[in-house]
Design a protein around this motif. Structure first.
Motif, PDB file in Angstrom:
ATOM      1  N   ALA A 200       0.837  -1.202   0.000  1.00  0.00           N
ATOM      2  CA  ALA A 200       0.000   0.000   0.000  1.00  0.00           C
ATOM      3  C   ALA A 200       0.868   1.247   0.000  1.00  0.00           C
TER       4      ALA A 200
ATOM      5  N   TYR B 218     -10.178   5.204   1.329  1.00  0.00           N
ATOM      6  CA  TYR B 218     -10.815   4.128   2.078  1.00  0.00           C
ATOM      7  C   TYR B 218     -10.791   2.817   1.292  1.00  0.00           C
TER       8      TYR B 218
ATOM      9  N   THR C 181       2.297   4.563  11.807  1.00  0.00           N
ATOM     10  CA  THR C 181       1.842   4.155  10.482  1.00  0.00           C
ATOM     11  C   THR C 181       2.579   4.994   9.453  1.00  0.00           C
TER      12      THR C 181
ATOM     13  N   ALA D   9      -4.367   7.151   3.455  1.00  0.00           N
ATOM     14  CA  ALA D   9      -4.903   5.921   4.044  1.00  0.00           C
ATOM     15  C   ALA D   9      -4.097   5.564   5.290  1.00  0.00           C
ATOM     16  N   SER D  10      -2.792   5.671   5.173  1.00  0.00           N
ATOM     17  CA  SER D  10      -1.920   5.339   6.295  1.00  0.00           C
ATOM     18  C   SER D  10      -2.219   6.213   7.509  1.00  0.00           C
TER      19      SER D  10
ATOM     20  N   LEU E 146      -5.476   5.517   9.549  1.00  0.00           N
ATOM     21  CA  LEU E 146      -5.517   4.329  10.403  1.00  0.00           C
ATOM     22  C   LEU E 146      -5.504   4.692  11.883  1.00  0.00           C
TER      23      LEU E 146
ATOM     24  N   TYR F 196      -4.593  -3.458   3.098  1.00  0.00           N
ATOM     25  CA  TYR F 196      -3.960  -3.691   4.398  1.00  0.00           C
ATOM     26  C   TYR F 196      -4.123  -5.115   4.924  1.00  0.00           C
TER      27      TYR F 196
ATOM     28  N   TYR G  28      -7.383   1.350   1.280  1.00  0.00           N
ATOM     29  CA  TYR G  28      -7.130   0.743   2.588  1.00  0.00           C
ATOM     30  C   TYR G  28      -7.770  -0.640   2.673  1.00  0.00           C
ATOM     31  N   LYS G  29      -9.023  -0.713   2.278  1.00  0.00           N
ATOM     32  CA  LYS G  29      -9.760  -1.977   2.389  1.00  0.00           C
ATOM     33  C   LYS G  29      -9.122  -3.083   1.545  1.00  0.00           C
TER      34      LYS G  29
END
Lengths: 426, 429
Positions: free
Chosen positions: A53, A190, A96, A67-68, A71, A197, A193-194
């Motif tokens: 990612a 988002y 992160t 995204a990081s 978190l 990760y 991320y989904k």
């Protein structure tokens, strides 16, 4: 008291042993690998989840870093403040980050509190919600700090130089602008991320006092994690390197940032370890030729250096410095003088012997302690290399000849192929 | 700082009991040895008890300039770096308002080279004109790179003279002005060396994989012959209590308005220090802290906001600084900070909130023990404060702090007449 001769150095002992503690592999029930290194004297651990990612994988600029950051900004069960309070309460540190090639979620914890904080890591990698308020705050502040950084010649030159090396469309080369912040969408971050990760490509690296109990806890919290198949990323743009001289004027600049370099290759290339030795001599340590000339002889700068940089998918060579605006041209001239010199004059035995020992000492420092060892593991893993790389590296330091170094300086560092960038004043 | 490097010192203190031995040479050099068999290296850390506070007010920036000159060759050895690198060593140094600290790591087999190099430059420098000339330029470039050519880079040059009127903390380590560096003379350099760079003004720590016998043997061999220097009685003017609110407004080519508040506080040596340090953590250590949650997150007034307590040897500064988001005035920002500070003065913090920052410090101390350089520096500073064994009592001092003490310090420190504020305005705003 014994009589001593202060003009004479004590005996110089060659560094014979430089043994690296290798990571052992353990598979979770979902087949995610845990690479673990048991070392160090304190009863603590660092556990890192590394996911595909990073900048290389992100679909558009800033998505990976957003995204990081998100978190840490709340899950369906806990607010960002509650997460931070829990982590702090147990004396742990949650990090992160993203790099060019991967994203990491790392927790540093005393072993006695690991069972309290690992559930939080599990929660944030599987259940972060990217709340609107948190997103607005993050984006607004990030943009503001970007605008501040744009005032720094070093920041502007680093970004622009990446663009010149790789091209603005390439994932390693995109020159971020304010517009990218305005166009960044929460939904994109988002979704990214989904997808990434908890994907099958995630690995775990554990270092410190890693015991069976540590591995059991990792199994408990990450053995069930799985969100499906390997991700198919869109093929990234080809590298489009620029040529020649480039200049960004900053009026009122007291110093100019200079960057000179070119695309080369990654750690996988057989000549890479040799180039590390060559680079050390040229600009890779305090006693390097660039420092000796441009700082220690001319006093043009507080610091100058060069580096061989290797990402997973491409690598480059770069020289960088900030110099007094009035001596910009002289500094550029001296850089090329040193480049020519290393291509035309054989490196002396004495200089080579010094650099050999210096690099072996540096290698010892780089494998000292569990977290350093974890970094060395990542350094090979993300380049598809194994520990033989480090054996080859040490062997190269010991055996490389001045002839070979001069040959490669000519082969890979041709002046006419260098990209030159000045940000500031000429 | 001599040069930028990857070495990061967390400026924290140690917790678990660390073993050490201490001895003093006849010339007054204090030597501390801490054994760590888990590393193939040894760290040598030499702290000289001299900093920017010891400078003449007309020759500021001198301690730091001098740090650079320490690498320009010594009386018997033309180059410091080269022989060290030749044995696989690495070094750096930094100067603060209080101390000048030099540290290196070297593979154990080559430890003697470190003793050879460091003892020769404690004996005497080469005082080469060329090195002097060049390092003056390097420091001038450092001045530009770190203070002048950076947005918000000059705040300490503006803030210190507002907070301090007589104590030499009124100038920054880089100096009051570039001209002080440019006009430095060789005779000043020599006098400075003679006065401060002597064994009785230094603390040497060895940490790593060797033995006490070896440390003793090498210290006797290389350092014992160095003559003792003058006794330096430091007699700095105490800064009188601040009795009125001070402020300064400047306009600069920066994108956003910023506010910097400095409150006078105790020194690192005072027993109140631990409560003050925890107070700063409650305000601004990480995402669970008060300032971040209230003013960055909820009110969205600042893009960055931080608080920290200075750890200086004389009475220090408690600093709150923030960049204000567009749409808010500096007056609004200032008022919002004051409201947060008032809460701390009016109500005691929750036990759990205090325990959180105490736990965090305890863990930080433990993490800092992973690194021989951290440990060596911590021992040196503890010895300077009075006893190397203080490293083993830091945690308990933090853990003993009560919510009453936190409140008391908040009341003591956060008073308007104890505050100096810098309003840093963006041009065209």
């Amino acid at each position: 008291m014994e009589v001593i001769d202060r003009k004479k150095s004590p005996s110089i002992n060659e560094i014979k042993k430089a043994e690296i503690i290798r990571a052992a592999e353990f598979r979770l029930r979902n087949n995610i690998p845990v690479y673990h290194i048991n070392a160090g004297t304190q009863d603590l651990v660092k556990i890192e989840l590394l996911s595909p990612a990073g900048m290389w994988q992100q679909p558009s600029p800033l998505v990976g870093s957003a995204a990081s950051a998100m978190l840490q900004e709340g899950t369906s069960k806990r607010s960002s403040k509650e997460i931070a309070e829990m982590v702090d309460y147990y004396g742990a540190f949650l990090e992160t980050n993203i790099t060019h090639d991967f994203a990491s979620v790392g927790i540093y914890s005393l072993n006695k509190h690991l069972h309290e904080v690992l559930p939080i890591v599990e929660e944030i990698i599987s259940d972060s919600v990217f709340g609107q308020n948190e997103w607005d705050v993050y984006l607004g502040n990030k943009k503001q700090s970007f605008i501040v950084n744009e005032k720094k010649v070093s920041f502007v030159s680093r970004k622009k130089f990446a663009e010149l090396l790789f091209g603005n469309e390439h994932p390693y080369g995109h020159n971020v602008s304010e517009k990218d912040f305005d166009e960044l969408k929460k939904a994109d971050a988002y979704n990214f991320y989904k997808q990434t990760y908890t994907s099958k490509d995630t690995i775990i690296v554990a270092s410190g006092n890693v015991t069976d109990a540590t591995l059991k806890l990792i199994e408990k919290h990450f053995g069930g994690m799985n969100s499906g198949d390997k991700i198919q990323h869109a093929k990234p743009a080809d590298i489009k390197a620029a040529k020649g001289e480039h200049y960004i004027e900053k009026k009122d600049a007291l110093q100019s940032a200079i960057r000179i370099g070119k695309i080369l290759f990654t750690k996988q290339h057989p000549d890479y370890p040799v180039m590390l030795v060559l680079n050390t001599i040229f600009g890779g340590y305090f006693g390097s030729r660039l420092m000796a000339n441009i700082r220690e002889d001319k006093g043009y700068t507080y610091g100058i250096g060069s580096a061989m940089v290797s990402f997973s998918n491409a690598g480059y060579f770069t020289i960088s410095t900030e110099v007094g605006a009035d001596v910009t041209k002289d500094a550029v001239k001296e850089i090329y003088f040193e480049l020519n010199k290393i291509q035309t004059e054989k490196i002396s035995d004495s200089e080579l012997a010094l650099v050999r020992n210096y690099m072996l000492g540096t290698f010892l420092r780089s494998i000292d302690g569990p977290f350093a060892l974890a970094d060395r593991f990542k350094g090979i893993h993300f380049n598809n290399l194994d520990y033989n790389y480090y054996e080859r590296y040490v062997e190269t330091i010991r055996s490389i000849t001045a002839e070979k170094l001069m040959n490669l300086a000519n082969k890979y560092w041709k002046k006419e192929e260098m990209i030159e960038l000045v940000v500031g004043k000429k | 700082m001599r040069h930028l490097s990857n070495l990061q010192f967390t400026n924290e203190k140690n917790f678990m009991s660390l073993q050490f031995q201490k001895f003093t040479l006849d010339n007054g050099l204090r030597v501390i040895y801490h054994e760590d068999k888990s590393t193939p290296l040894v760290c040598m850390n030499i702290l000289y008890d001299v900093g920017a506070r010891d400078e003449d007010s007309n020759r500021t920036g001198f301690a730091h300039l001098f740090e650079h000159l320490m690498f320009g060759g010594s009386v018997n050895i033309p180059s410091y770096d080269e022989p060290l690198q030749r044995v696989g060593g690495e070094n750096n140094a930094f100067t603060s308002n209080d101390i000048t600290n030099y540290y290196l790591t070297v593979p154990t087999a080559n430890l003697e080279t470190a003793f050879w190099l460091e003892s020769d430059r404690m004996l005497s420098l080469a005082f080469s004109e060329k090195s002097f000339e060049v390092q003056r330029n390097v420091v001038i470039e450092e001045f530009k790179q770190r203070y002048l050519n950076q947005p918000y880079g000059d705040i300490w040059l503006l803030m210190r003279p507002m907070v301090y009127k007589v104590h030499p903390y009124l100038w920054d380590t880089i100096g009051k002005d570039i001209s002080h560096i440019a006009e430095a003379k060789m005779e000043d350099v020599k006098a400075f060396f003679k006065k401060f760079y002597c064994p009785n003004n230094a603390i040497m720590v060895l940490a790593g994989n060797t033995t006490l016998e070896e440390v003793k043997r090498l210290a006797e061999k290389w350092f014992a012959p160095i003559p003792k220097g003058p006794d330096n009685k430091r007699n700095l003017p105490a800064e009188p209590e601040q009795k009125e609110f001070r402020s300064l407004t400047v306009e600069r080519e920066v994108p956003f308005n910023a506010i910097y508040q400095t409150y006078r506080m105790c020194s690192r040596k005072d027993k109140e220090f631990y409560a003050v340090d925890l107070l700063s953590d409650i305000l601004s250590d990480g995402n669970s802290s008060r300032l971040y949650n209230e003013l960055v997150k909820n009110k969205k007034m600042f893009s960055e906001l931080s608080a920290y307590a200075d750890d200086s040897m004389d009475k220090g500064m408690f600093v709150i600084s923030g960049k204000v988001l567009d749409g808010f005035t500096l007056e609004q920002a200032e008022k919002a900070i004051a409201e947060e500070l008032d809460k701390l003065k009016m109500e005691k913090v929750q036990e759990k909130e205090l325990q959180k920052v105490q736990n965090k410090i305890e863990a930080t101390l433990e993490f800092s023990e992973m690194n021989i350089m951290n440990k060596a520096l911590n021992f040196a500073i503890a010895e300077l404060l009075g006893d190397a064994d203080y490293v083993n009592h830091e945690a308990e001092k933090y853990l003993a702090v009560t919510t009453e003490q936190i409140q008391q310090q908040a009341k003591q420190i956060f008073r308007k007449e104890n505050c100096s504020t810098l309003y840093y305005l963006a041009k065209n705003n």
